[in-house]
Design a protein around this motif. Structure first.
Motif, PDB file in Angstrom:
ATOM      1  N   THR A 134       5.124  -4.589   6.395  1.00  0.00           N
ATOM      2  CA  THR A 134       6.189  -4.052   7.237  1.00  0.00           C
ATOM      3  C   THR A 134       5.765  -2.731   7.877  1.00  0.00           C
ATOM      4  O   THR A 134       5.993  -2.498   9.069  1.00  0.00           O
ATOM      5  CB  THR A 134       7.473  -3.842   6.410  1.00  0.00           C
ATOM      6  OG1 THR A 134       7.859  -5.099   5.850  1.00  0.00           O
ATOM      7  CG2 THR A 134       8.594  -3.295   7.267  1.00  0.00           C
ATOM      8  N   ILE A 135       5.114  -1.886   7.103  1.00  0.00           N
ATOM      9  CA  ILE A 135       4.637  -0.605   7.625  1.00  0.00           C
ATOM     10  C   ILE A 135       3.590  -0.831   8.707  1.00  0.00           C
ATOM     11  O   ILE A 135       3.628  -0.215   9.776  1.00  0.00           O
ATOM     12  CB  ILE A 135       4.081   0.272   6.486  1.00  0.00           C
ATOM     13  CG1 ILE A 135       5.210   0.702   5.557  1.00  0.00           C
ATOM     14  CG2 ILE A 135       3.339   1.487   7.048  1.00  0.00           C
ATOM     15  CD1 ILE A 135       4.741   1.296   4.248  1.00  0.00           C
ATOM     16  N   GLU A 136       2.632  -1.724   8.458  1.00  0.00           N
ATOM     17  CA  GLU A 136       1.578  -1.993   9.435  1.00  0.00           C
ATOM     18  C   GLU A 136       2.151  -2.590  10.715  1.00  0.00           C
ATOM     19  O   GLU A 136       1.775  -2.185  11.817  1.00  0.00           O
ATOM     20  CB  GLU A 136       0.531  -2.935   8.839  1.00  0.00           C
ATOM     21  CG  GLU A 136      -0.279  -2.277   7.752  1.00  0.00           C
ATOM     22  CD  GLU A 136      -1.209  -3.239   7.054  1.00  0.00           C
ATOM     23  OE1 GLU A 136      -1.460  -4.341   7.581  1.00  0.00           O
ATOM     24  OE2 GLU A 136      -1.707  -2.888   5.978  1.00  0.00           O
TER      25      GLU A 136
ATOM     26  N   MET B  26       4.787  -6.963   0.797  1.00  0.00           N
ATOM     27  CA  MET B  26       5.679  -7.017   1.944  1.00  0.00           C
ATOM     28  C   MET B  26       5.903  -5.625   2.538  1.00  0.00           C
ATOM     29  O   MET B  26       6.005  -5.481   3.745  1.00  0.00           O
ATOM     30  CB  MET B  26       7.013  -7.653   1.551  1.00  0.00           C
ATOM     31  CG  MET B  26       6.920  -9.149   1.231  1.00  0.00           C
ATOM     32  SD  MET B  26       6.261 -10.162   2.580  1.00  0.00           S
ATOM     33  CE  MET B  26       7.594 -10.109   3.731  1.00  0.00           C
ATOM     34  N   ASP B  27       5.986  -4.619   1.666  1.00  0.00           N
ATOM     35  CA  ASP B  27       6.191  -3.257   2.163  1.00  0.00           C
ATOM     36  C   ASP B  27       5.034  -2.811   3.045  1.00  0.00           C
ATOM     37  O   ASP B  27       5.245  -2.257   4.125  1.00  0.00           O
ATOM     38  CB  ASP B  27       6.365  -2.274   1.008  1.00  0.00           C
ATOM     39  CG  ASP B  27       7.677  -2.466   0.265  1.00  0.00           C
ATOM     40  OD1 ASP B  27       8.618  -3.036   0.854  1.00  0.00           O
ATOM     41  OD2 ASP B  27       7.759  -2.043  -0.895  1.00  0.00           O
ATOM     42  N   ASN B  28       3.807  -3.056   2.586  1.00  0.00           N
ATOM     43  CA  ASN B  28       2.642  -2.646   3.378  1.00  0.00           C
ATOM     44  C   ASN B  28       2.591  -3.389   4.705  1.00  0.00           C
ATOM     45  O   ASN B  28       2.268  -2.799   5.734  1.00  0.00           O
ATOM     46  CB  ASN B  28       1.352  -2.890   2.604  1.00  0.00           C
ATOM     47  CG  ASN B  28       1.136  -1.883   1.499  1.00  0.00           C
ATOM     48  OD1 ASN B  28       1.778  -0.851   1.469  1.00  0.00           O
ATOM     49  ND2 ASN B  28       0.244  -2.203   0.596  1.00  0.00           N
TER      50      ASN B  28
ATOM     51  N   SER C  95       5.159  -2.245  11.870  1.00  0.00           N
ATOM     52  CA  SER C  95       5.908  -1.188  12.535  1.00  0.00           C
ATOM     53  C   SER C  95       4.970  -0.277  13.317  1.00  0.00           C
ATOM     54  O   SER C  95       5.257   0.100  14.455  1.00  0.00           O
ATOM     55  CB  SER C  95       6.683  -0.381  11.493  1.00  0.00           C
ATOM     56  OG  SER C  95       7.251   0.756  12.081  1.00  0.00           O
TER      57      SER C  95
ATOM     58  N   TYR D  50      -4.530   1.391  -2.875  1.00  0.00           N
ATOM     59  CA  TYR D  50      -3.804   0.601  -3.861  1.00  0.00           C
ATOM     60  C   TYR D  50      -3.866   1.293  -5.218  1.00  0.00           C
ATOM     61  O   TYR D  50      -4.759   2.099  -5.482  1.00  0.00           O
ATOM     62  CB  TYR D  50      -4.392  -0.805  -3.948  1.00  0.00           C
ATOM     63  CG  TYR D  50      -4.228  -1.571  -2.647  1.00  0.00           C
ATOM     64  CD1 TYR D  50      -3.019  -2.156  -2.332  1.00  0.00           C
ATOM     65  CD2 TYR D  50      -5.279  -1.644  -1.741  1.00  0.00           C
ATOM     66  CE1 TYR D  50      -2.851  -2.820  -1.126  1.00  0.00           C
ATOM     67  CE2 TYR D  50      -5.108  -2.309  -0.545  1.00  0.00           C
ATOM     68  CZ  TYR D  50      -3.894  -2.900  -0.243  1.00  0.00           C
ATOM     69  OH  TYR D  50      -3.735  -3.550   0.934  1.00  0.00           O
TER      70      TYR D  50
END
Length: 40
Positions: A5-7, A1-3, A9, A32
């Motif tokens: 969200t970054i992408e 989920m973090d990756n 954004s 990774y």
């Protein structure tokens, strides 16, 4: 989920707001952890 969200954004803020018409996102397994479960 973090990756994700970054992408998202990056795409929304940087590309869309700048009027970019085409966007290519490149990734690599090198981003990774070394011992991440396979396949990624």
């Amino acid at each position: 989920m973090d990756n994700l969200t970054i992408e998202l954004s990056t795409i929304a803020a940087a590309a869309f707001e700048a009027g970019v018409e085409k966007f290519m996102l490149l990734g690599s397994s090198c981003i990774y952890p070394k011992f991440a479960a396979q396949p990624i």
